[in-house]
Design a protein around this motif. Structure first.
Motif: not given
Length: 434
Positions: A370-394, A396-400
């Motif tokens: 990715e030309p403007s971002w450190d890919q490793r940082k993006m990977n960490n952010i993706n891990q964070h938000f995907v964990t929050a989102f699917i944890g909520k729906h699969l 029933n975690q309170d990730n509000t």
């Protein structure tokens, strides 16, 4: 809608840049492997409590349309091979060694980019014994065109460590090794995803005699797709394709109507609604700018969906592409995470060390980078938000608190992010209209 002409060329897959100075910071080192946390990684990117096993499974989907050999509206059939990689919580002995993944650079049939094998290390353990006694929610991962089942190991390993069974698909005719004419990807992407959900449910069923027996909870499934994978998961989740796409597909295949089974309003498609799917994550989903969806098709998506995009995406488009999909899915509870100034590569692993070698075609680097971002940082952010989102729906975690943050990350630190680390992003959230 009149389907606009599809420009299928190298420019669709990646953009050439001149005068690039390649920074080797993104490559693996002996200590840092794909998916590891950087010092400023957000909270939910951390590995989970489980050690992770991984195994390769070869499947066959019988009697599928052989679209590459369709002629004059006649569709022959064939038994379609599909390879998947499955990550899972595992029991691992003290003397076990972590996996080394076998991958390739290049694209089959491209003389400027010959297939070049390489390997990279992971944090999983090959063919380890699955943990039993509990069922784990199921996640399917679908790569882009072209790609492979190993394109997002930073995420697949991470989710498995948190108590998910994760299956990443090698989509036949759509990988680095077997890239073929685009009509196969257009037709088969949603079919492959549905097939893998069904097969994994069978493997996890009582009496299957598979080592995943009793551990796959297919009734709690999330589907994750990147680029053409996003095109696929949105359709499987309920967004029917436009009649314009169907007409274009018929033209490009010399008369085949096979893709009509995926179009909005088709009775057969409406019957495919899958209550097992509780959440969708769509990284840079392709197609809106090409007329793949219209308002009617997007309205049919009702499954909670988390979109991830770059504001400068020049493959899927942003304002008239990914953001337009987000705005059009009015009947879904949905989020849109935008990396400002990022282009299309918001989902893959960082570039392998081999992609940094001098003299290679620049696209070997830009397959991942990715030309403007450190890919490793993006990977960490993706891990964070995907964990929050699917944890909520699969689960029933309170990730509000992690999901309900102010839109502009520059205003103040987002919850779960270290001080001064959540800059350059936007997170939108919209509730269903009905």
């Amino acid at each position: 809608m009149k389907f606009r002409a599809l420009l299928f060329s190298a420019s669709l897959i990646t953009i050439l840049f001149n005068g690039l100075t390649i920074n080797t910071v993104n490559a693996q080192t002996n200590d840092f492997l794909y998916g590891d946390q950087l010092p400023d990684a957000p909270e939910l990117s951390a590995k989970g409590e489980y050690k992770v096993g991984v195994k390769t499974v070869n499947l066959v989907n019988p009697n599928q349309v052989d679209i590459l050999n369709s002629k004059e509206g006649n569709d022959p059939t064939y038994d379609r091979p599909i390879t998947i990689e499955v990550w899972y919580p595992a029991n691992v002995g003290d003397d076990a060694k972590t996996v080394v993944y076998d991958e390739v650079m290049g694209t089959r049939g491209d003389s400027l980019r010959p297939l070049t094998p390489f390997t990279f290390k992971g944090r999983a353990y090959r063919d380890a014994t699955p943990k039993t006694g509990n069922k784990f929610p199921f996640v399917v991962v679908s790569h882009g065109y072209v790609g492979s089942r190993y394109l997002m190991t930073y995420l697949t390993e991470n989710l498995a460590s948190k108590g998910y069974i994760v299956a990443a698909i090698d989509h036949t005719d759509s990988t680095f090794k077997d890239a073929n004419a685009f009509q196969s990807t257009l037709l088969n992407r949603p079919k492959d995803i549905r097939f893998v959900i069904n097969e994994m449910e069978k493997m996890g069923a009582k009496g299957s005699k598979n080592n995943l027996e009793g551990v796959v909870d297919a009734n709690n499934t999330a589907i994750i797709g990147y680029s053409m994978g996003g095109y696929g998961v949105l359709n499987v989740g309920g967004a029917g394709y436009s009649t314009g796409l169907a007409q274009f597909f018929t033209g490009m295949t010399g008369g085949s109507t096979a893709i009509s089974v995926h179009t909005a309003g088709n009775a057969a498609y409406e019957k495919m609604t899958d209550a097992r799917i509780k959440a969708i994550v769509a990284f840079a989903p392709w197609g809106m700018e090409r007329g793949v969806w219209d308002a009617e098709g997007l309205k049919r998506l009702k499954t909670p969906t988390f979109f991830i995009a770059g504001s400068q995406d020049d493959i899927s488009g942003y304002e008239k592409g990914i953001k337009a999909i987000y705005e059009g899915t009015v009947n879904a509870d949905r989020y849109l995470l935008t990396y400002m100034n990022a282009r299309h590569n918001v989902a893959p692993n960082p570039p392998p060390a081999e992609a940094l070698a001098p003299g290679l075609h620049i696209d070997e680097y830009y397959r991942y980078a990715e030309p403007s971002w450190d890919q490793r940082k993006m990977n960490n952010i993706n891990q964070h938000f995907v964990t929050a989102f699917i944890g909520k729906h699969l689960k029933n975690q309170d990730n509000t608190k992690f999901l309900e943050v102010q839109e502009d990350s520059n205003e103040k630190d987002w919850t779960g992010f270290k001080p001064r680390s959540s800059t350059g992003m936007e997170l939108l959230h919209a509730q269903p209209a009905n």
